[in-house]
Design a protein around this motif. Structure first.
Motif, short mmCIF file in Angstrom:
data_model
loop_
_atom_site.label_atom_id
_atom_site.label_comp_id
_atom_site.label_asym_id
_atom_site.label_seq_id
_atom_site.Cartn_x
_atom_site.Cartn_y
_atom_site.Cartn_z
N ARG A 171 0.83 -1.21 0.00
CA ARG A 171 0.00 0.00 0.00
C ARG A 171 0.86 1.25 0.00
O ARG A 171 0.57 2.22 -0.70
N ASP A 172 1.93 1.23 0.78
CA ASP A 172 2.84 2.38 0.83
C ASP A 172 3.48 2.62 -0.54
O ASP A 172 3.56 3.76 -1.00
N ARG A 173 3.92 1.56 -1.18
CA ARG A 173 4.56 1.69 -2.50
C ARG A 173 3.56 2.24 -3.52
O ARG A 173 3.92 3.07 -4.36
N ALA A 174 2.30 1.79 -3.44
CA ALA A 174 1.29 2.28 -4.37
C ALA A 174 1.03 3.77 -4.21
O ALA A 174 0.80 4.48 -5.19
N VAL A 175 1.07 4.26 -2.98
CA VAL A 175 0.90 5.70 -2.74
C VAL A 175 2.02 6.47 -3.42
O VAL A 175 1.79 7.49 -4.08
N ARG A 176 3.23 5.98 -3.31
CA ARG A 176 4.39 6.68 -3.86
C ARG A 176 4.47 6.57 -5.39
O ARG A 176 5.03 7.46 -6.05
N ALA A 177 3.94 5.48 -5.94
CA ALA A 177 4.13 5.19 -7.36
C ALA A 177 3.44 6.18 -8.29
O ALA A 177 3.76 6.24 -9.48
N VAL A 178 2.49 6.98 -7.77
CA VAL A 178 1.81 7.95 -8.63
C VAL A 178 2.69 9.16 -8.93
O VAL A 178 2.37 9.95 -9.83
N ASN A 179 3.79 9.31 -8.21
CA ASN A 179 4.65 10.46 -8.41
C ASN A 179 5.54 10.29 -9.64
O ASN A 179 5.81 9.18 -10.08
N THR A 180 6.01 11.41 -10.18
CA THR A 180 6.88 11.40 -11.34
C THR A 180 8.31 11.73 -10.94
O THR A 180 8.55 12.40 -9.92
N ALA A 181 9.26 11.28 -11.75
CA ALA A 181 10.66 11.58 -11.48
C ALA A 181 10.91 13.09 -11.52
O ALA A 181 11.63 13.63 -10.67
N SER A 182 10.31 13.77 -12.47
CA SER A 182 10.53 15.22 -12.58
C SER A 182 9.94 15.95 -11.38
O SER A 182 10.52 16.92 -10.87
N GLY A 183 8.77 15.49 -10.91
CA GLY A 183 8.16 16.12 -9.75
C GLY A 183 8.97 15.92 -8.49
O GLY A 183 9.20 16.86 -7.71
N LEU A 184 9.41 14.68 -8.24
CA LEU A 184 10.21 14.40 -7.05
C LEU A 184 11.53 15.17 -7.09
O LEU A 184 11.99 15.67 -6.06
N ALA A 185 12.14 15.25 -8.26
CA ALA A 185 13.39 16.00 -8.39
C ALA A 185 13.16 17.48 -8.07
O ALA A 185 13.97 18.11 -7.38
N ALA A 186 12.05 18.03 -8.56
CA ALA A 186 11.74 19.44 -8.28
C ALA A 186 11.52 19.66 -6.79
O ALA A 186 11.97 20.66 -6.22
N ALA A 187 10.83 18.71 -6.14
CA ALA A 187 10.58 18.83 -4.70
C ALA A 187 11.88 18.77 -3.91
O ALA A 187 12.08 19.50 -2.93
N LEU A 188 12.80 17.90 -4.32
CA LEU A 188 14.06 17.77 -3.62
C LEU A 188 14.91 19.03 -3.77
O LEU A 188 15.53 19.51 -2.82
N ARG A 189 14.95 19.56 -5.00
CA ARG A 189 15.73 20.79 -5.22
C ARG A 189 15.11 21.99 -4.51
O ARG A 189 15.83 22.85 -4.00
N GLY A 190 13.78 22.08 -4.50
CA GLY A 190 13.13 23.28 -4.01
C GLY A 190 12.67 23.24 -2.57
O GLY A 190 12.53 24.30 -1.93
N LEU A 191 12.43 22.02 -2.01
CA LEU A 191 11.88 21.92 -0.66
C LEU A 191 12.73 21.06 0.26
O LEU A 191 12.32 20.76 1.38
N GLY A 192 13.91 20.65 -0.19
CA GLY A 192 14.80 19.87 0.65
C GLY A 192 15.31 20.69 1.83
O GLY A 192 15.16 21.92 1.88
N GLN A 193 15.93 20.02 2.78
CA GLN A 193 16.40 20.72 3.98
C GLN A 193 17.42 21.80 3.66
O GLN A 193 17.52 22.80 4.38
N GLY A 194 18.18 21.62 2.59
CA GLY A 194 19.14 22.64 2.21
C GLY A 194 18.51 23.86 1.58
O GLY A 194 19.13 24.93 1.52
N ALA A 195 17.28 23.71 1.09
CA ALA A 195 16.61 24.81 0.39
C ALA A 195 15.73 25.65 1.31
O ALA A 195 15.35 26.75 0.94
N GLN A 196 15.40 25.15 2.49
CA GLN A 196 14.51 25.90 3.36
C GLN A 196 15.31 26.66 4.42
O GLN A 196 16.43 26.29 4.75
N PRO A 197 14.75 27.73 4.94
CA PRO A 197 15.44 28.46 6.01
C PRO A 197 15.47 27.66 7.30
O PRO A 197 14.56 26.87 7.58
N TYR A 198 16.51 27.85 8.08
CA TYR A 198 16.57 27.24 9.41
C TYR A 198 15.71 28.06 10.36
O TYR A 198 15.81 29.28 10.42
N VAL A 199 14.82 27.37 11.11
CA VAL A 199 13.93 28.09 12.02
C VAL A 199 14.05 27.59 13.45
O VAL A 199 13.20 27.90 14.29
N GLY A 200 15.11 26.84 13.73
CA GLY A 200 15.30 26.38 15.11
C GLY A 200 15.43 27.51 16.09
O GLY A 200 15.06 27.38 17.27
#
Length: 265
Positions: A171-200
């Motif tokens: 079930r977990d794999r099926a949830v993830r399988a709807v995503n695209t490589a281009s979308g996941l790559a965009a999310a990693l570049r734009g919303l990864g921990q290195g891309a967000q401000p530190y708010v600690g």
């Protein structure tokens, strides 16, 4: 939670795709990397009606650009569409976005639950190094494709699913399988921990009650969760026994009970 009868759940903005599960107390939820809002379906069995948005780069959401400011603005607009503040739950990537939303738009959040997430990375050099690693991984995702990447991701020491039963893993794999490589790559570049401000260093300014949740076998994020709860003014930390990083997958029943207790508290 305030004035449940006035919640307008049918007036979403168009920029986020939202999945709705269950009946009961209305909460908003943000999923982790490579997942979609469907991650939260098992929690709807706990008397919660979960409105789970697909984050940019995932599922049916096509919001652009994929970056923290655009994402947080869209989440806040979506949250405002309920008509009253509602509890906001976020797991991992979603936990970081939920924390940013609560800090920037506390008026739309009733209570905040952050599961297996961090406040970002302190230090410019450390963030830059993480950004470089995330960009390299994004390039790899685009090169090998979604199916091959998920095979690698779900075999990892933190993100792996080898420890859950076959049904849950499928079930977990099926949830993830709807995503695209281009979308996941965009999310990693734009919303990864290195891309967000530190708010600690901003947690002491958090205006809503906070619950941080971690799995007992995920020692790194348990320490992060404990530190966040110790820093925020109205916060608590709960450890879910036997769960790893993905507490939603590993322990939906105890997590659901924990959420209900916090939301009703």
């Amino acid at each position: 939670m305030k004035s449940r009868s006035r919640i307008r759940a049918d007036r979403y903005p168009a920029d986020l795709a939202v999945r709705i599960f269950g009946t009961g107390r209305v909460v908003a939820a943000l999923h982790g990397f490579t997942l979609t809002g469907s991650q939260f379906a098992p929690l709807a069995r706990n008397g919660l009606q979960i409105h789970a948005a697909d984050l940019p780069g995932h599922g049916d959401t096509r919001l652009r650009p994929v970056d923290p400011p655009t994402t947080i603005t869209a989440i806040a607009r979506w949250m405002a569409s309920f008509g009253v503040p509602v509890p906001l739950i976020g797991y991992s990537l979603g936990g970081r976005m939920a924390l940013l939303t609560a800090l920037e738009h506390p008026d739309v959040v009733d209570r905040l639950v952050v599961i297996s997430a961090s406040p970002g990375i302190a230090g410019d050099a450390a963030r830059a190094a993480r950004r470089a690693r995330d960009r390299a991984l994004a390039d790899h995702i685009e090169a090998v494709g979604t199916e091959a990447f998920l095979g690698e991701w779900l075999a990892g020491p933190i993100t792996g699913t080898h420890h859950v039963d076959d049904g849950a893993r499928r079930r977990d794999r099926a949830v993830r399988a709807v995503n695209t490589a281009s979308g996941l790559a965009a999310a990693l570049r734009g919303l990864g921990q290195g891309a967000q401000p530190y708010v600690g260093d901003r947690l002491s300014d958090l205006k809503v009650p906070l619950l941080t949740v971690s799995g007992s076998t995920d020692t790194a994020y348990t320490e992060l969760a404990r530190t966040m709860a110790d820093t925020a003014p109205n916060a608590a930390h709960v450890v879910i026994d036997g769960a790893g990083h993905n507490v939603v997958l590993d322990a939906p029943r105890p997590l659901g009970s924990t959420l209900v207790d916090f939301i009703d508290g």
